[in-house]
Design a protein around this motif. Structure first.
Motif, PDB file in Angstrom:
ATOM      1  N   UNK A 254       0.853  -1.198   0.000  1.00 27.78           N
ATOM      2  CA  UNK A 254       0.000   0.000   0.000  1.00 27.78           C
ATOM      3  C   UNK A 254       0.884   1.243   0.000  1.00 27.78           C
ATOM      4  N   UNK A 255       0.588   2.150  -0.928  1.00 25.36           N
ATOM      5  CA  UNK A 255       1.286   3.424  -1.057  1.00 25.36           C
ATOM      6  C   UNK A 255       0.341   4.537  -0.617  1.00 25.36           C
ATOM      7  N   UNK A 256       0.830   5.461   0.216  1.00 28.63           N
ATOM      8  CA  UNK A 256       0.069   6.618   0.661  1.00 28.63           C
ATOM      9  C   UNK A 256       0.743   7.873   0.102  1.00 28.63           C
ATOM     10  N   UNK A 257       0.007   8.648  -0.666  1.00 32.45           N
ATOM     11  CA  UNK A 257       0.539   9.842  -1.323  1.00 32.45           C
ATOM     12  C   UNK A 257       1.010  10.879  -0.295  1.00 32.45           C
ATOM     13  N   UNK A 258       2.047  11.655  -0.638  1.00 33.31           N
ATOM     14  CA  UNK A 258       2.497  12.728   0.262  1.00 33.31           C
ATOM     15  C   UNK A 258       1.434  13.816   0.465  1.00 33.31           C
ATOM     16  N   UNK A 259       0.465  13.899  -0.442  1.00 30.69           N
ATOM     17  CA  UNK A 259      -0.601  14.900  -0.304  1.00 30.69           C
ATOM     18  C   UNK A 259      -1.709  14.454   0.651  1.00 30.69           C
ATOM     19  N   UNK A 260      -1.677  13.203   1.104  1.00 30.60           N
ATOM     20  CA  UNK A 260      -2.672  12.722   2.064  1.00 30.60           C
ATOM     21  C   UNK A 260      -2.491  13.438   3.398  1.00 30.60           C
ATOM     22  N   UNK A 261      -3.593  13.593   4.137  1.00 28.10           N
ATOM     23  CA  UNK A 261      -3.534  14.264   5.435  1.00 28.10           C
ATOM     24  C   UNK A 261      -3.673  13.282   6.595  1.00 28.10           C
ATOM     25  N   UNK A 262      -3.605  11.972   6.312  1.00 30.95           N
ATOM     26  CA  UNK A 262      -3.753  10.950   7.343  1.00 30.95           C
ATOM     27  C   UNK A 262      -3.019   9.681   6.913  1.00 30.95           C
ATOM     28  N   UNK A 263      -2.746   8.829   7.870  1.00 30.77           N
ATOM     29  CA  UNK A 263      -2.153   7.526   7.579  1.00 30.77           C
ATOM     30  C   UNK A 263      -3.233   6.529   7.168  1.00 30.77           C
ATOM     31  N   UNK A 264      -2.819   5.544   6.374  1.00 29.89           N
ATOM     32  CA  UNK A 264      -3.712   4.450   5.986  1.00 29.89           C
ATOM     33  C   UNK A 264      -3.500   3.304   6.953  1.00 29.89           C
ATOM     34  N   UNK A 265      -4.588   2.766   7.472  1.00 28.51           N
ATOM     35  CA  UNK A 265      -4.525   1.567   8.308  1.00 28.51           C
ATOM     36  C   UNK A 265      -4.874   0.378   7.430  1.00 28.51           C
ATOM     37  N   UNK A 266      -3.963  -0.596   7.347  1.00 26.65           N
ATOM     38  CA  UNK A 266      -4.192  -1.811   6.568  1.00 26.65           C
ATOM     39  C   UNK A 266      -4.500  -2.933   7.555  1.00 26.65           C
TER      40      UNK A 266
END
Length: 126
Positions: free
Chosen positions: A59-71
Motif C-alpha cells: 500500500x502506497x500513501x501519497x504525500x498529499x494525504x492528510x492521514x495515515x492508511x490503516x491496513x
C-alpha cells in the motif's frame, strides 16, 4: 604427463516429495485509493471460496494525504495483521490463509494512494 585418477561421483537417489499441495499464482490486483468522510474504509479483497490463499499486499500513501492508511488483513483462523502507512510512504506484508484485506483512515483525514495485491492459492496435486 601424469595421469590423474578421476573419482566417480555417487548418484543421489531422488526422494519423492511429501508435499501434496502446490501454490498457484492467480495474478495481481492493483487500484487507486481515495478515502474521506464519504468512504472512510474499503474492503479491497475478500476470498470467495474454500481454497487457502497467501496474499502479498503493498500500500502506497501519497504525500498529499492528510492521514495515515490503516491496513487490516484478516486470516481464516481469526488472527490478523495490521500496519499503518504514513503519507509519502509504502508498506507491505504477506498474509497466509488470507480471508479479507481492508484499508481505512487512522483518523479523519483525506487519503489518496494505491494498492497492489499478489494472490496465490494452494491447490491439491492431482
Amino acid at each position: 604427463m601424469s595421469k590423474k585418477k578421476h573419482k566417480k561421483h555417487k548418484k543421489h537417489k531422488k526422494h519423492k516429495s511429501d508435499v501434496s499441495t502446490i501454490n498457484k499464482n492467480c495474478g495481481n490486483i492493483c487500484g487507486n485509493l481515495q478515502l474521506d468522510n464519504q468512504v472512510p474504509k474499503l474492503d479491497i479483497w475478500e476470498i470467495y471460496h474454500e481454497k487457502d490463499a497467501t496474499v502479498f499486499v503493498s500500500v502506497y500513501n501519497s504525500p498529499t494525504s492528510t492521514d495515515s492508511i490503516k491496513v487490516q488483513a484478516f486470516r481464516k483462523d481469526g488472527s490478523s495483521l495490521f500496519f499503518n502507512v504514513p503519507p509519502g510512504n509504502t508498506s507491505s506484508g504477506t498474509v497466509d490463509y488470507a480471508e479479507l484485506i481492508r484499508v481505512s483512515r487512522v483518523n479523519q483525514g483525506t487519503i489518496e494512494g494505491r494498492f497492489c495485491l499478489d494472490i496465490n492459492f494452494q491447490t491439491n496435486k492431482d
